[in-house]
Enzyme design. Sequence first.
Site, PDB file in Angstrom:
ATOM      1  N   GLU A 103       2.710  -7.897   8.548  1.00 17.80           N
ATOM      2  CA  GLU A 103       2.739  -6.433   8.555  1.00 17.80           C
ATOM      3  C   GLU A 103       3.608  -5.877   7.433  1.00 17.80           C
ATOM      4  OE1 GLU A 103       0.903  -4.214  10.592  1.00 17.80           O
ATOM      5  OE2 GLU A 103      -0.057  -6.167  10.734  1.00 17.80           O
ATOM      6  N   ARG A 162      -2.948  -9.413 -20.436  1.00 20.01           N
ATOM      7  CA  ARG A 162      -3.917  -9.196 -21.520  1.00 20.01           C
ATOM      8  C   ARG A 162      -3.388  -8.231 -22.578  1.00 20.01           C
ATOM      9  NH1 ARG A 162      -6.925  -4.658 -20.951  1.00 20.01           N
ATOM     10  NH2 ARG A 162      -8.811  -5.452 -21.916  1.00 20.01           N
ATOM     11  N   ASP A 183     -10.044   0.262 -24.675  1.00 21.66           N
ATOM     12  CA  ASP A 183     -10.331   0.144 -23.256  1.00 21.66           C
ATOM     13  C   ASP A 183     -10.497   1.490 -22.576  1.00 21.66           C
ATOM     14  OD1 ASP A 183     -10.239  -2.571 -23.013  1.00 21.66           O
ATOM     15  OD2 ASP A 183      -8.137  -2.658 -22.468  1.00 21.66           O
ATOM     16  N   PRO A 226       0.819  -1.228   0.000  1.00 16.77           N
ATOM     17  CA  PRO A 226       0.000   0.000   0.000  1.00 16.77           C
ATOM     18  C   PRO A 226       0.845   1.267   0.000  1.00 16.77           C
ATOM     19  CG  PRO A 226      -0.622  -1.472   1.815  1.00 16.77           C
ATOM     20  CD  PRO A 226       0.627  -2.025   1.213  1.00 16.77           C
TER      21      PRO A 226
HETATM   22  N1  ADE Z   1      -0.609  -5.340  -0.100  1.00 21.24           N
HETATM   23  C1  ADE Z   1      -1.513  -5.006   0.831  1.00 21.24           C
HETATM   24  N2  ADE Z   1      -2.306  -4.027   0.400  1.00 21.24           N
HETATM   25  C2  ADE Z   1      -1.910  -3.723  -0.866  1.00 21.24           C
HETATM   26  C3  ADE Z   1      -2.331  -2.778  -1.846  1.00 21.24           C
HETATM   27  N3  ADE Z   1      -3.336  -1.940  -1.622  1.00 21.24           N
HETATM   28  N4  ADE Z   1      -1.666  -2.750  -3.011  1.00 21.24           N
HETATM   29  C4  ADE Z   1      -0.636  -3.568  -3.240  1.00 21.24           C
HETATM   30  N5  ADE Z   1      -0.194  -4.474  -2.357  1.00 21.24           N
HETATM   31  C5  ADE Z   1      -0.815  -4.556  -1.180  1.00 21.24           C
END
Ligand code: ADE
Length: 253
Positions: free
Chosen positions: A116, A154, A169, A89
């Site tokens: 984590e 793809r 697309d 994230p």
């Molecule tokens: N691992 C945990 N959450 C994630 C996300 N939002 N994007 C990529 N990898 C992740």
Amino acid sequence: MLRVDVLTLFPEFIEQCSATGVVGRARERGLLSLHCWNPRDYSQGNYRRVDERPFGGGPGMVMLIEPLRACLAAVREAAEPAPVIYLSPQGERLTQRIVRELAQAPRLILLCGRYEGIDERLIATQVDREISIGDYVLSGGELAAAVVIDAVGRLQDGALHHADSAIQDSFEDGLLDCPHYTRPEVDGEDAVPEVLLSGDHRAIARWRRQQSLGRTWLRRPDLLARASLSDADRALLADFQRQWLGRHRIAGK
Ligand code: ADE
């Protein structure tokens, strides 16, 4: 031809996600090859540990450097040099522009974290790029890796039935896609927009472009603000807006 190597504690999950549909077919046709590697196979000792409690305390577990480093070394050695991409994230947000860029590489190495996260020193020394698939937290990088594999798979030449379908697309030109219809021509009260039955290809292309512009205006004004529009686009959009505002007499738009 793209080779993707995935480091994951759940190789079956990645395999299953990429076994069907367009990506499964791309693999069968040899347009995409997928190789999963389990860091647990590179851990030391009887317990095959891959994680430990974090220094400084706090919840959850952190993935150990050593099994990941040993696993990555084996992955790197298996084929040509490739960028190591860590799914997290904290990464830059995945967009179709980044997907296009990644799809052109001959090889990608995807690193999936669990718990984590991963010891920061492994990320600092071994990872070239950190990518997030959106502002929410998944329980691991596997789903995100599967998303990347699908999106780049793809785009491999020959993966889609129509070479044009990737160009048409959503996002390829920074706009959302237009609506699509198929049989029946009338469903209850709802008829297919007449222009699509007209056989007039220029009128159809114009209508589709106008729908793309209009939907992007309604749903993703952030995208519209960044899109480069021609004078013809602006005229189509203005016409859409006039019609829409005529049907929805509400404030705000
Ligand atoms: N691992 C945990 N959450 C994630 C996300 N939002 N994007 C990529 N990898 C992740």
